[in-house]
Design a protein around this motif. Structure first.
Motif, short mmCIF file in Angstrom:
data_model
loop_
_atom_site.label_atom_id
_atom_site.label_comp_id
_atom_site.label_asym_id
_atom_site.label_seq_id
_atom_site.Cartn_x
_atom_site.Cartn_y
_atom_site.Cartn_z
N LEU A 1 0.84 -1.20 0.00
CA LEU A 1 0.00 0.00 0.00
C LEU A 1 0.87 1.25 0.00
CD1 LEU A 1 -2.88 -0.72 2.55
CD2 LEU A 1 -2.65 -1.45 0.17
N TYR B 1 -1.30 6.56 2.32
CA TYR B 1 -2.73 6.33 2.54
C TYR B 1 -3.13 6.59 3.99
CZ TYR B 1 -3.37 4.15 -2.05
OH TYR B 1 -3.44 3.91 -3.39
N GLU C 1 -8.69 5.19 3.99
CA GLU C 1 -8.34 4.50 2.74
C GLU C 1 -7.87 3.07 3.04
OE1 GLU C 1 -5.67 7.89 1.95
OE2 GLU C 1 -6.51 7.96 -0.06
N LEU D 1 -9.32 -0.82 1.99
CA LEU D 1 -8.48 -1.82 1.31
C LEU D 1 -8.38 -3.12 2.12
CD1 LEU D 1 -5.75 0.67 0.07
CD2 LEU D 1 -7.49 -0.47 -1.31
N ASP E 1 -11.55 -4.94 1.69
CA ASP E 1 -11.67 -5.50 0.35
C ASP E 1 -10.76 -6.72 0.16
OD1 ASP E 1 -12.87 -5.02 -2.38
OD2 ASP E 1 -10.74 -5.07 -2.92
N TYR F 1 -3.37 -2.21 -5.81
CA TYR F 1 -4.60 -1.44 -5.91
C TYR F 1 -4.39 -0.21 -6.78
CZ TYR F 1 -7.48 -4.28 -2.93
OH TYR F 1 -8.24 -5.30 -2.45
N GLY G 1 -8.35 -3.93 -6.98
CA GLY G 1 -7.10 -4.66 -6.84
C GLY G 1 -6.76 -5.42 -8.11
#
Ligand code: MCA
Ligand code: AMP
Length: 506
Positions: free
Chosen positions: A83, A87, A91, A95, A98, A163, A173
């Motif tokens: 990542l 972020y 955010e 992620l 997800d 992502y 992703g």
């Protein structure tokens, strides 16, 4: 026969284990130690409950240990999900929800916040790592026996998920297989004519395709040494350049180097190749760089979903404003909205097919299907021209995207946030020329009648909701947004109205 990318990379490690892989700010990581370290980290991953095919989210500062962690994930067959270090918690929360990882590795100072996010999404194990080589990952590594197994992986098994945001706002992703990464690495390693003894200057972040895959895979396939800086900073770069033969960078690196009067031929005397990509390289940068250094920057083009797609030639003519030819094994066509190839030289959307093209968006089969034609071509969303010899130039974007200093910013995501603010009727986020970042993120905002919302209120609201690089560098209020007869906001008109907004460096 396993298609694990780690096996391929390991097969290219130099025979002499004492050869240095990374020269970094705390010393050296040798190739022999690299194999041992990846085996130790793999053992920790397994001990933490990570099984083959499980996902590992990593948001840590750049360090040699972070590279080892990536390679350890490959080695034991886990799916690596890096990542962006910028972020914000909201955010990251999206992620983690997800990706549903088994393990998160974060900075020690983020442990509390990431722990809370993990708890929300039933992620029990969190390890830490900082850029100085501290954290629970390091502590555990020194007390564990290495596990030298290299997990059997098929070519289509997923090695990493990166992502990338989208025009609809939420990040998607992109699933990249072991073969996507291996095939692309082998092609560019050969195309850019890597030589024994090449030394790479690595100053890119390692949470994106450019720094993580393009740069590191080339060096590893070559068994090369890498001069590894934790970030791009002018003085250390100038000091390191004379020891290096290859550098990869976003255009901002090159404009910043050219801003330094003492930068020139002397620092570049051992250099073989300067590569640029991730954003358009201006012709003036290309020309000035050649005048100052004698080197012709080799520009290439790629994207998260497909790694490297086209490249100017190593031996042939490198053309300013062009991104060269489709790389070997990759088909490219310029097509109309229906996917029909259009006449040579006319602009259209670039579509591509090849072993580099990703396996789809994680958990989003319908979104994936929308991005592919029936004959398997992937729609890049970049507007290109192709001449009769197959030379490609990127001349625009069909997707609403701003690229700032090589980082993608999707206007929809920022507009959705701004539109939440009391007193904002609507907003349009655009990119306009910026002397340092290439494009500067700019928000054009319409207030509700009699509302008093200010630029400061907007900036404060966004401060801890979206990463700083996505935040507008300027906020401008207008009475209304220009629209066409269909009611669609005319972003091109806004971009031309504000083209000079950043004419001075900000
Ligand atoms: C940092 N800032 C930025 C950016 N970077 N603002 C806009 N755009 C940016 N790219 C902001 C910070 O939030 C901070 O704001 C201020 O600038 C200074 O931060 P600092 O960390 O000191 O910035 P920097 O070190 O000068 O970073 C600029 C950078 C960096 C070196 C150009 O952004 C960078 O390394 N970019 C490379 C991106 C990259 O690797 N892209 C590859 C994507 P404040 O002061 O307000 O807090 S892969 C890809 O695109 C495809 C596959 C491809 O083709 O390669
Ligand atoms: P990302 O999603 O970060 O992988 O960004 C990929 C996008 O960066 C591409 O779709 C292009 O719009 C842009 N890009 C990458 N390299 C170049 C280049 N050399 N010239 C113009 N645009 C580029």
């Amino acid at each position: 026969m396993s298609d694990n990318l780690y096996l391929l990379l390991q097969s290219r490690f130099p025979n002499s284990g004492s050869a240095v892989f990374l020269h970094h700010d705390r010393g050296e990581l040798r190739y022999a130690a690299l194999d041992d370290a990846t085996a130790r980290y793999a053992a920790i991953l397994k001990q933490s409950g990570v099984a083959t095919g499980d996902r590992v989210i990593v948001q840590v500062d750049k360090s040699p240990e972070a590279v080892v962690l990536y390679l350890a994930c490959l080695r034991m067959g886990a799916v690596f999900i890096p990542l962006n270090t910028g972020y914000m918690p909201a955010e990251i929360d999206f992620l983690v929800g997800d990706a549903k990882p088994t393990l998160i590795v974060c900075r020690p100072d983020a442990l509390k916040i990431i722990g809370d996010i993990g708890a929300t999404h039933q992620v029990e194990t969190i390890l830490t790592l900082d850029s100085d080589g501290h954290g629970t990952l390091i502590e555990q590594a020194s007390n564990i026996a290495p596990d030298f197994e290299i997990a059997a992986r098929d070519k289509d098994d997923i090695a990493a998920i990166l992502y990338t945001s989208g025009t609809t706002g939420k990040p998607k992703g992109a699933m990249l297989s072991h073969d996507n990464l291996a095939s692309n690495a082998l092609v560019i390693h050969e195309y850019w004519a890597w030589e024994p003894g090449d030394v790479l200057l690595h100053v890119l972040p390692i949470f994106h395709v450019h720094g993580l895959f393009v740069a590191l895979h080339c060096a590893l396939l070559n068994g090369s040494s890498v001069i590894f800086h934790n970030k791009f900073e002018i003085d250390p770069v100038l000091a390191a350049l004379p020891e290096c033969t290859v550098m990869m960078g976003v255009p901002t690196f090159y404009t910043r180097l050219l801003d330094v009067p003492r930068f020139g031929r002397e620092q570049c005397k051992n250099m073989r190749l300067f590569l640029a990509g991730s954003a358009p390289l201006l012709s003036e940068t290309f020309d000035l760089f050649e005048t100052r250094t004698g080197h012709i920057i080799l520009e290439r083009y790629g994207m998260t979903e497909a790694g490297m797609i086209t490249s100017n030639p190593y031996h042939g003519e490198r053309i300013a404003g062009g991104v060269g030819f489709a790389l070997p094994g990759i088909e490219a066509r310029v097509a109309d909205e229906a996917g029909k190839e259009i006449e040579t030289g006319d602009p259209g959307v670039l579509e591509i097919k090849g072993p580099n093209v990703f396996k789809g968006y994680w958990g989003l089969p319908e979104k994936t299907a929308e991005e592919f034609r029936d004959d398997g071509f992937f729609i890049t969303g970049d507007v290109a021209t192709m001449d009769k010899d197959g030379r490609i130039a990127i001349v625009g974007r069909a997707k609403d995207l701003v690229i700032s200093g090589g980082f993608n910013v999707y206007p929809k995501e920022i507009e959705s946030e701004i539109d939440l603010i009391d007193g904002v009727r609507e907003s349009a986020v655009i990119g306009v020329p910026h002397p340092d970042f290439g494009e500067g993120v700019t928000a054009i905002v319409v207030r509700e009648a009699s509302a008093t919302v200010t630029a400061e209120i907007i900036t404060d609201f966004l401060a801890d909701r979206i990463a700083r690089f996505k935040q507008p560098k300027k906020v401008i209020f207008v009475a209304e947004l220009p629209r066409n007869t269909m009611g669609k906001v005319q972003k091109q008109a806004l971009r031309s109205d504000y083209a000079d907004l950043f004419s001075e460096k900000t």
